[in-house]
Design an enzyme around this catalytic site. Structure first.
Site, PDB file in Angstrom:
ATOM      1  N   CYS A   3       0.770  -1.286  -0.521  1.00 34.75           N
ATOM      2  CA  CYS A   3       0.061   0.435   0.462  1.00 34.75           C
ATOM      3  C   CYS A   3       0.580   1.101   0.084  1.00 34.75           C
ATOM      4  O   CYS A   3       1.359   1.689   0.916  1.00 34.75           O
ATOM      5  CB  CYS A   3      -0.745  -0.269   1.237  1.00 34.75           C
ATOM      6  N   CYS A   6       0.290   3.301   3.033  1.00 38.50           N
ATOM      7  CA  CYS A   6       1.260   3.308   4.319  1.00 38.50           C
ATOM      8  C   CYS A   6       2.745   2.743   4.673  1.00 38.50           C
ATOM      9  O   CYS A   6       3.920   3.254   5.106  1.00 38.50           O
ATOM     10  CB  CYS A   6       0.939   0.949   4.017  1.00 38.50           C
ATOM     11  N   ASP A  29      -0.642  16.654  -0.769  1.00 39.94           N
ATOM     12  CA  ASP A  29      -0.914  15.660  -2.524  1.00 39.94           C
ATOM     13  C   ASP A  29       0.255  16.249  -3.573  1.00 39.94           C
ATOM     14  O   ASP A  29       0.768  17.297  -4.108  1.00 39.94           O
ATOM     15  CB  ASP A  29      -1.742  16.071  -3.142  1.00 39.94           C
ATOM     16  N   HIS A  45      -4.825   0.676   8.261  1.00 43.84           N
ATOM     17  CA  HIS A  45      -4.997   0.993   6.750  1.00 43.84           C
ATOM     18  C   HIS A  45      -6.455   0.110   6.699  1.00 43.84           C
ATOM     19  O   HIS A  45      -6.725  -0.625   7.521  1.00 43.84           O
ATOM     20  CB  HIS A  45      -4.255  -0.364   6.457  1.00 43.84           C
ATOM     21  N   ASN A  85     -12.910   9.994  -2.320  1.00 43.36           N
ATOM     22  CA  ASN A  85     -13.179   9.261  -2.726  1.00 43.36           C
ATOM     23  C   ASN A  85     -13.458   7.907  -2.760  1.00 43.36           C
ATOM     24  O   ASN A  85     -12.153   6.959  -1.924  1.00 43.36           O
ATOM     25  CB  ASN A  85     -12.160   9.937  -4.463  1.00 43.36           C
ATOM     26  N   HIS A  96      -6.018   3.547   0.111  1.00 43.99           N
ATOM     27  CA  HIS A  96      -6.125   3.685   1.479  1.00 43.99           C
ATOM     28  C   HIS A  96      -6.800   5.025   1.910  1.00 43.99           C
ATOM     29  O   HIS A  96      -6.823   5.859   0.883  1.00 43.99           O
ATOM     30  CB  HIS A  96      -3.973   3.890   2.383  1.00 43.99           C
ATOM     31  N   HIS A  98      -8.860   8.416   2.912  1.00 47.73           N
ATOM     32  CA  HIS A  98      -7.797   9.837   2.368  1.00 47.73           C
ATOM     33  C   HIS A  98      -8.776   9.979   2.168  1.00 47.73           C
ATOM     34  O   HIS A  98     -10.251  10.055   0.992  1.00 47.73           O
ATOM     35  CB  HIS A  98      -6.364   9.417   1.377  1.00 47.73           C
ATOM     36  N   HIS A 100      -8.734  14.631   0.736  1.00 49.67           N
ATOM     37  CA  HIS A 100      -8.543  15.779   0.386  1.00 49.67           C
ATOM     38  C   HIS A 100      -9.051  16.787   0.860  1.00 49.67           C
ATOM     39  O   HIS A 100     -10.222  16.943   1.450  1.00 49.67           O
ATOM     40  CB  HIS A 100      -8.907  16.060  -0.810  1.00 49.67           C
TER      41      HIS A 100
HETATM   42  P1  DGP Z   1      -7.468   9.781  -4.993  1.00 47.01           P
HETATM   43  O1  DGP Z   1      -7.797  10.177  -6.261  1.00 47.01           O
HETATM   44  O2  DGP Z   1      -8.769  10.027  -4.014  1.00 47.01           O
HETATM   45  O3  DGP Z   1      -6.891   8.362  -4.722  1.00 47.01           O
HETATM   46  O4  DGP Z   1      -6.493  10.180  -4.599  1.00 47.01           O
HETATM   47  C1  DGP Z   1      -5.247  10.536  -4.890  1.00 47.01           C
HETATM   48  C2  DGP Z   1      -4.254  11.115  -4.590  1.00 47.01           C
HETATM   49  O5  DGP Z   1      -3.339  10.951  -4.325  1.00 47.01           O
HETATM   50  C3  DGP Z   1      -4.179  11.363  -5.990  1.00 47.01           C
HETATM   51  O6  DGP Z   1      -4.336  13.336  -5.705  1.00 47.01           O
HETATM   52  C4  DGP Z   1      -2.425  12.152  -6.094  1.00 47.01           C
HETATM   53  C5  DGP Z   1      -2.158  11.503  -4.100  1.00 47.01           C
HETATM   54  N1  DGP Z   1      -0.566  11.050  -5.074  1.00 47.01           N
HETATM   55  C6  DGP Z   1      -0.510   9.390  -5.480  1.00 47.01           C
HETATM   56  N2  DGP Z   1       0.445   9.125  -5.064  1.00 47.01           N
HETATM   57  C7  DGP Z   1       1.391   9.637  -4.149  1.00 47.01           C
HETATM   58  C8  DGP Z   1       2.940   9.879  -3.700  1.00 47.01           C
HETATM   59  O7  DGP Z   1       3.549   9.002  -3.900  1.00 47.01           O
HETATM   60  N3  DGP Z   1       3.092  11.254  -2.914  1.00 47.01           N
HETATM   61  C9  DGP Z   1       1.700  12.188  -2.735  1.00 47.01           C
HETATM   62  N4  DGP Z   1       2.126  13.177  -1.970  1.00 47.01           N
HETATM   63  N5  DGP Z   1       0.398  11.898  -2.862  1.00 47.01           N
HETATM   64  C10 DGP Z   1       0.600  11.276  -3.582  1.00 47.01           C
END
Ligand code: DGP
Length: 112
Positions: A3, A6, A29, A45, A85, A96, A98, A100
């Site tokens: 993950c 994680c 992000d 998780h 989402n 995982h 989250h 925003h």
């Molecule tokens: P979602 O589409 O709701 O599953 O959002 C996942 C978010 O995670 C997306 O906006 C980009 C962010 N993201 C993906 N990989 C990484 C990473 O390695 N580091 C950071 N800081 N954000 C990430």
């Protein structure tokens, strides 16, 4: 551990942290969709909102208690939007839970 979030919690993948305590991590992000775009994740998780239950919802409550503080730490002063989402139709890309936090500009009125 396959993950991504994680691995960020474990420090195996670097992140630009905004806030951390024993139950959550907040970080910027990697692909911001607003001037301020922070993700808040539980250290437990939970794959998505679908995985929230009476047994694990305390960490979600803690996140919501802390979101105003995290938004202020990130520099948001004039309002923000919180989005989670869940699943394929919502285009959830990281499995995982989250949240925003989006802010730093006037956001579009009709996102939902
Ligand atoms: P979602 O589409 O709701 O599953 O959002 C996942 C978010 O995670 C997306 O906006 C980009 C962010 N993201 C993906 N990989 C990484 C990473 O390695 N580091 C950071 N800081 N954000 C990430």
């Amino acid at each position: 551990m396959d993950c991504l979030f994680c691995r960020i919690i474990a420090g195996e993948i670097p992140s630009n942290k905004v806030y951390e305590d024993e139950s959550m991590l907040a970080f910027h992000d990697i692909n911001p969709e607003a001037p301020v775009h922070v993700l808040v994740i539980p250290k437990t998780h939970i794959p998505s909102m679908d995985g929230v239950s009476a047994e694990n919802s305390a960490c979600v409550a803690k996140i919501f208690e802390k979101i105003p503080h995290i938004a202020r730490l990130a520099g948001i002063t004039n309002g923000y939007r919180v989005i989670s989402n869940c699943g394929e139709d919502a285009a959830q890309s990281v499995q995982h839970l989250h949240f925003h936090i989006l802010g730093g500009k006037k956001l579009p009125e009709h996102i939902v």
